[in-house]
Scaffold this active site. Structure first.
Site, PDB file in Angstrom:
ATOM      1  N   GLY A  31       0.797  -1.221   0.000  1.00  0.00           N
ATOM      2  CA  GLY A  31       0.000   0.000   0.000  1.00  0.00           C
ATOM      3  C   GLY A  31       0.830   1.271   0.000  1.00  0.00           C
ATOM      4  N   HIS A  34       2.195   4.295  -5.253  1.00  0.00           N
ATOM      5  CA  HIS A  34       2.819   5.384  -6.010  1.00  0.00           C
ATOM      6  C   HIS A  34       3.027   4.934  -7.455  1.00  0.00           C
ATOM      7  CE1 HIS A  34       6.350   2.904  -5.462  1.00  0.00           C
ATOM      8  NE2 HIS A  34       6.239   2.988  -4.150  1.00  0.00           N
ATOM      9  N   HIS A  37       4.245   1.354  -8.171  1.00  0.00           N
ATOM     10  CA  HIS A  37       3.197   0.329  -8.115  1.00  0.00           C
ATOM     11  C   HIS A  37       2.323   0.411  -9.382  1.00  0.00           C
ATOM     12  CE1 HIS A  37       3.834   1.076  -3.646  1.00  0.00           C
ATOM     13  NE2 HIS A  37       4.069  -0.218  -3.744  1.00  0.00           N
TER      14      HIS A  37
END
Ligand code: AMP
Length: 286
Positions: A31, A34, A37
């Site tokens: 998680g 950004h 990812h």
């Protein structure tokens, strides 16, 4: 996009897609998403019918004195980023759904050799935690392809080997490191940096590029390259920078090399204040 919170709902949904013959791509994350990812989500979007992203801050991969409790979270922003990238399933498990009600497993997946250097040496138990949870996620999601960033090159090589050794029927795909305009690799942990520290942090990619240039100039001794890299960091005079490691390893088993003769990885972990930043480059020798 479907947001799924339990193993049983996940299994039911995956089963439906599998019965329809859909190809499933999986991007595991912790998680605080950004652009790095997002680049993996785009890769997955391009190569699969169904894209699954998981967000799980895996407590097993944090050491006792590490940043588990303050690891950044932003579920609303993460959900939006996944939607923008056309993710089909966002899996957001609670810890107890993955680790049982005691938050404690008795079975683990471990790896040898590949975890001897770099982060494996500095963070004992880290890759055991990674391999265990990724194995569980592979078993739950049964992806055809799974995507990992080269930013965490040791993790990528370890997962590739784990999947091969343990016959997980999944293809592991590595994605290039996404970088900010000044070269700093995107990382959830960049959120810890003050404005001042963020400016200083470019020493990380700069050190790697400095070493790449020396290799291009013909310096082939790892010892000399690392010494010059250390000097480069000292010369930058960053008061709160502390080198955790700067290593040159081969690109397959991640063992230290003395001479640059084959494809190698130059990897660095550097603290800026309390924030530990990692990065690496690959230097190809054909
Ligand atoms: P994390 O949420 O930090 O566990 O990362 C999830 C995945 O994103 C891992 O496979 C990372 O290697 C990958 N990743 C993290 N930062 C980047 C980046 N800057 N570029 C590409 N991939 C990244």
């Amino acid at each position: 996009m479907q947001i799924i919170r339990t193993k049983s709902d996940l299994r039911t949904l995956i089963c439906t897609y599998k019965n329809q013959g859909k190809v499933i791509g999986f991007v595991p994350t912790m998680g605080y998403l950004h652009a790095g990812h997002a680049s993996l989500m785009q890769l997955a979007r391009g190569g699969n019918d169904v894209v699954v992203v998981s967000i799980f801050i895996n407590p097993l991969q944090f050491g006792a004195n590490e940043d588990l409790d303050k690891y950044p979270r932003n579920i609303r922003g993460d959900t939006e980023l996944c939607q923008k990238n056309n993710v089909d399933i966002l899996y957001l498990p609670e810890s107890y759904d993955i680790l049982g009600t005691n938050l404690h497993l008795l079975s683990y997946v471990n790896i040898t050799l590949l975890d001897q250097n770099l982060c494996g040496a500095k963070r004992p138990g880290h890759f055991k935690g990674v391999c265990t949870i990724i194995s569980k996620l592979f078993n739950l999601i049964t992806p055809d392809k799974a995507y990992f960033g080269r930013k965490d090159i040791q993790q990528l090589r370890i997962i590739e080997r784990m999947a091969a050794d343990l016959d997980f029927p999944v293809q592991i795909i590595g994605g290039e490191t996404s970088r900010d305009k000044d070269g700093l690799a995107f990382s959830s942990r960049n959120a810890y940096l003050s404005d001042e520290e963020r400016k200083m942090a470019i020493i990380v990619p700069e050190t790697l590029e400095f070493i790449r240039n020396l290799i291009d100039l013909g310096i082939s001794s790892s010892e000399a390259l690392i010494a010059q890299g250390q000097q480069f960091i000292s010369n930058a005079n960053i008061s709160n920078a502390k080198l955790d490691y700067l290593e040159i390893v081969d690109d397959i088993l991640l063992q230290k090399v003395t001479e640059i003769k084959q494809n190698i990885i130059v990897a660095i972990a550097l603290y800026i204040g309390k924030t530990r930043l990692i990065d690496n480059i690959t230097v190809l020798r054909t």
